[in-house]
Design an enzyme around this catalytic site. Structure first.
Site, PDB file in Angstrom:
ATOM      1  N   HIS A   1      -9.617   2.477   0.240  1.00 55.70           N
ATOM      2  CA  HIS A   1      -8.168   2.306   0.238  1.00 55.70           C
ATOM      3  C   HIS A   1      -7.778   1.637  -1.074  1.00 55.70           C
ATOM      4  O   HIS A   1      -8.092   0.475  -1.306  1.00 55.70           O
ATOM      5  CB  HIS A   1      -7.744   1.451   1.434  1.00 55.70           C
ATOM      6  CG  HIS A   1      -6.261   1.291   1.554  1.00 55.70           C
ATOM      7  ND1 HIS A   1      -5.370   1.944   0.740  1.00 55.70           N
ATOM      8  CD2 HIS A   1      -5.505   0.561   2.413  1.00 55.70           C
ATOM      9  CE1 HIS A   1      -4.141   1.618   1.082  1.00 55.70           C
ATOM     10  NE2 HIS A   1      -4.193   0.777   2.091  1.00 55.70           N
TER      11      HIS A   1
ATOM     12  N   CYS B   1       0.793  -1.238   0.000  1.00 54.14           N
ATOM     13  CA  CYS B   1       0.000   0.000   0.000  1.00 54.14           C
ATOM     14  C   CYS B   1       0.819   1.278   0.000  1.00 54.14           C
ATOM     15  O   CYS B   1       0.268   2.368   0.024  1.00 54.14           O
ATOM     16  CB  CYS B   1      -0.959  -0.029   1.174  1.00 54.14           C
ATOM     17  SG  CYS B   1      -1.916  -1.550   1.178  1.00 54.14           S
TER      18      CYS B   1
ATOM     19  N   HIS C   1      -2.385   8.584   5.975  1.00 52.15           N
ATOM     20  CA  HIS C   1      -2.710   7.277   5.391  1.00 52.15           C
ATOM     21  C   HIS C   1      -4.119   6.898   5.860  1.00 52.15           C
ATOM     22  O   HIS C   1      -4.958   6.554   5.054  1.00 52.15           O
ATOM     23  CB  HIS C   1      -1.672   6.241   5.835  1.00 52.15           C
ATOM     24  CG  HIS C   1      -1.790   4.915   5.164  1.00 52.15           C
ATOM     25  ND1 HIS C   1      -1.864   4.781   3.793  1.00 52.15           N
ATOM     26  CD2 HIS C   1      -1.858   3.656   5.670  1.00 52.15           C
ATOM     27  CE1 HIS C   1      -1.971   3.496   3.494  1.00 52.15           C
ATOM     28  NE2 HIS C   1      -1.973   2.796   4.606  1.00 52.15           N
TER      29      HIS C   1
END
Lengths: 352, 398
Positions: free
Chosen positions: B329, B161, B294
């Site tokens: 996400h 990620c 994040h």
């Protein structure tokens, strides 16, 4: 002033076993379409419960990394950089099969967790408690060279003094039967060495090759990595310009190259790129390595180990000679690799 | 001597828009893109929400103009759309080989979206076999390069990620070192059954709209997206007299070295990544005007990241928000779309809201920006963290 990049240690797990001094003397040419790595004992490095849970890619990576670090001698690492073409294929395939076979039910996370491409780099860092820079490249046949380029650049700028870099790829069942289906990997009965090959596709070899790179040389250094260059596409006619441009940027004449290491894989459809390359170095020793390692996206990392060995020992084992050339002191070795006309790379090593 | 790195083009597709302009419109009116999964069958449909791009693969093919028999996966198609927009905005002519141009892409799923559909049918259906090679992660990058007509330094990063942050970081360093004059950087990831089930087994998917930094957060919404930036050296920009959207001021990557999937309690890796980014940029923490966090809304991430923010900024944590509640996400693409949002924040003078926040976390007093805020922004810090302890920070400046 630009910093330098020296190979201080090498580690590998291959179809011929692990990296060792008499590797080339003992190696046997690969004739099978899928050359599985000869797995070393992992007991000294990995806890028993983890040995069972980890895929061979992760284990081979950990082993080769440690072997390279041991040879280089302990130092704090400023980076762990890996390359892999197919990633953690065993775990990816396992998790995917579970999804498909059980209609998205009864799944456990372990294989998913270990399926991410950066698992090997991450596990090495975890094991070493290394909080430094950690990157993973996944770009076909230049996966390792991308990692090497990143390493070299950081040593040149002085951002790093010591980097662990390597390439890992593993064989996994169904994906490889698909690769055979479309002719990427030779069929099971092909039984051809690279020199004998009359067919398309490659003899695939799994494994891991790692290098401990450092900014200063010692008596034990294998070689200096002078430069590396990657290029996504080239026509055959453009190869010469690609090479000359690279050598010119590094102020090295073609005639100064003592040996070339080529990535020919016995793929009759695309090995003409290596023939074309060879013609540019007609009088030079041409060496090869995929007959011992097999082809994979990161086999070229083993190619670099081969070149580094030649420069360090100042000897060319006859087992790796593709075509003999003029005898000369071994100062510069140039590596060239490509896969199916794509992902071309050049790496220039110099005697340290 | 330091080389400045300017951003001269941006392109993106996400669940809240098929271009940068569409994304900005959605951000400005708090329109989120979180829905049920419509593009593929899954038994989890009733239990998860995702940030899905509401174009089928057939519609994407038509939009791009792909011919039958192409091997481009959804990951590749999203990437092509975003990269085209970025290149167009920067006005690049990629045929000119005198300007050394590269493409650094990133992906975590690669061609898994087709592999999971055809894995068992390939052996008996020759019509599908042209997709077999599209599985490898690097192939989506090749497809984007081919679509753009780009020949040169092309590679792919996959660090889960944080991938796209690392692609942007590498691109900036390739220009700084003088190896490239300009580089297209970013990432692309399509939704897939593989990742949906993977995150589901880790029990970090929310069954409702995700609530970053909220005490009652239940996990993340997965999403799909692609975004690319065009980076150019300031020498080239001066020569071409191009408008600069923002500068890449700093970057840093570190490893948490704590656990394969979980972040450490004190956010060590995140803290180190931010420290490195400050060092590269020469900026003090107090100069950051906005943090695009994040903020995945998993219990673990938001606690770990919050603690890292407190360590890096002390008690003066700047205005921050996570935009994950808009887009989901988007894994390898996340840092690229959030880089675009960070640059939009500078250009538009806007802090985008952290949607769905109600209750501060009990561990600390950090409260994200929950409404659209208009103010001058000079520097934005953007965090992205991934599996394998991979932690990356980017800083963009005016």
């Amino acid at each position: 002033m630009k910093g330098k990049c020296f190979i201080q240690g090498i580690g590998a797990v291959t179809a011929q076993g692990i990296w060792r001094a008499d590797f080339f003397e003992q190696a046997r040419e690969i004739r099978v379409s899928k050359a599985y790595a000869e797995q070393p004992s992992y007991k000294e490095l990995i806890a028993p419960n983890m040995i069972r849970r980890m895929s061979k890619g992760i284990k081979m990576g950990i082993f080769a990394a440690q072997q390279a670090l041991d040879e280089a001698g302990g130092e704090d690492l400023d980076g762990v950089i890996t390359g892999t073409g197919l990633g953690c294929l065993e775990d990816s395939e396992k998790f995917l099969k579970n999804i498909l076979d059980n209609d998205e039910e009864y799944l456990t996370p372990t294989s998913f967790i270990q399926s991410t491409h950066n698992t090997v780099g991450a596990q090495i860092a975890l094991r070493l408690g290394c909080k430094a820079y950690n990157f993973t490249y996944v770009n076909g046949a230049v996966s390792f060279e991308s990692a090497l380029l990143d390493s070299l650049q950081q040593l040149e700028t002085g951002d790093a003094q010591s980097i662990l870099v390597g390439g890992i790829d593993e064989i996994s069942g169904h994906t490889f039967s698909l690769k055979q289906l479309i002719g990427e990997v030779k069929s099971d009965g092909a039984d051809e060495t690279i020199r004998e090959s009359q067919t398309r596709g490659v003899n695939y070899g799994e494994g891991a090759t790692f290098f401990a790179l450092g900014s200063s040389s010692t008596m034990e250094s294998y070689a200096e990595v002078v430069d590396v260059c990657i290029q996504n596409r080239l026509e055959l006619g453009e190869v010469e310009e690609f090479i000359d441009g690279f050598l010119e940027r590094n102020k090295v004449e073609r005639a100064a190259i003592s040996a070339v290491v080529i990535g020919n894989s016995g793929d009759m459809e695309y090995d003409y790129y290596f023939d074309g390359f060879g013609q540019l170095f007609e009088d030079t020793y041409q060496l090869y390595y995929k007959h011992f390692y097999g082809h994979s996206d990161v086999a070229s990392a083993f190619g670099m180990a081969t070149a580094a060995y030649v420069l360090k020992t100042q000897q060319i084992p006859e087992e790796i000679v593709w075509k003999a050339g003029k005898q000369m002191p071994l100062n510069y070795v140039l590596l060239y690799n490509q896969y199916k006309g794509r992902d071309h790379s050049l790496v220039l090593l110099k005697r340290s | 001597m330091s080389v400045g790195i300017g951003v001269t083009g941006m392109g993106m597709v996400s669940a809240i828009g098929l271009s940068v302009t569409e994304n900005l419109s959605s951000l400005a009116v708090s329109r989120c893109g979180i829905t049920q999964v419509d593009n593929f069958e899954t038994r989890h449909r009733e239990h998860v929400l995702v940030g899905e791009i509401k174009l089928s693969n057939a519609e994407l093919e038509e939009r791009i103009g792909l011919l039958k028999g192409h091997g481009v996966t959804r990951t590749g198609m999203l990437g092509i759309l975003a990269a085209r927009e970025a290149v167009q905005q920067a006005g690049l002519s990629l045929a000119d080989s005198s300007v050394r141009t590269g493409l650094i892409s990133s992906t975590s799923v690669g061609g898994m979206d087709v592999t999971e559909k055809y894995f068992y049918s390939y052996t008996h259906d020759p019509e599908l076999q042209h997709y077999i090679l599209s599985h490898d992660a690097g192939v989506s990058t090749q497809q984007i390069a081919d679509d753009l007509g780009l020949k040169g330094t092309v590679t792919t990063i996959s660090t889960a990620c944080s991938s796209a942050a690392n692609a942007i970081m590498l691109g900036a360093r390739l220009i700084k070192s003088g190896r490239l004059d300009r580089v297209i950087v970013g990432g692309t990831d399509a939704l897939s059954k593989f990742t949906l089930n993977g995150f589901n087994t880790l029990m970090i998917l929310s069954d409702t709209y995700c609530k970053p930094f909220d005490q009652n957060r239940k996990g993340l919404n997965l999403g799909e997206a692609a975004a690319y930036l065009v980076l150019e050296s300031d020498a080239l920009i001066a020569k071409e007299q191009k408008p600069v959207l923002a500068y890449v001021a700093g970057y840093g990557n570190a490893n948490d070295a704590f656990h394969q999937t979980a972040s450490s309690e004190n956010g060590e890796g995140a803290f180190l990544a931010m420290q490195k980014a400050f060092a590269v940029s020469g900026l003090a923490a107090s100069q950051i005007d906005y943090i695009n966090a994040h903020g995945t809304a998993t219990p673990n991430n938001d606690l770990s990241e919050g603690r890292a923010l407190l360590r890096a900024f002390g008690n003066d944590v700047p205005t921050f928000s996570s935009t994950k509640a808009f887009t989901g996400h988007t894994l390898a693409a996340a840092a690229a779309i959030e880089a675009v949002y960070s640059i939009l924040a500078i250009q538009e003078g806007m802090v985008f809201p952290n949607l769905n926040f109600d209750t501060p976390m009990e561990e600390f007093g950090l409260i994200p920006q929950t409404e659209l805020l208009r103010r001058d922004i000079n520097y934005v810090l953007s965090n992205s963290f991934g599996f394998g302890g991979n932690c990356s920070t980017l800083i963009f400046g005016r």
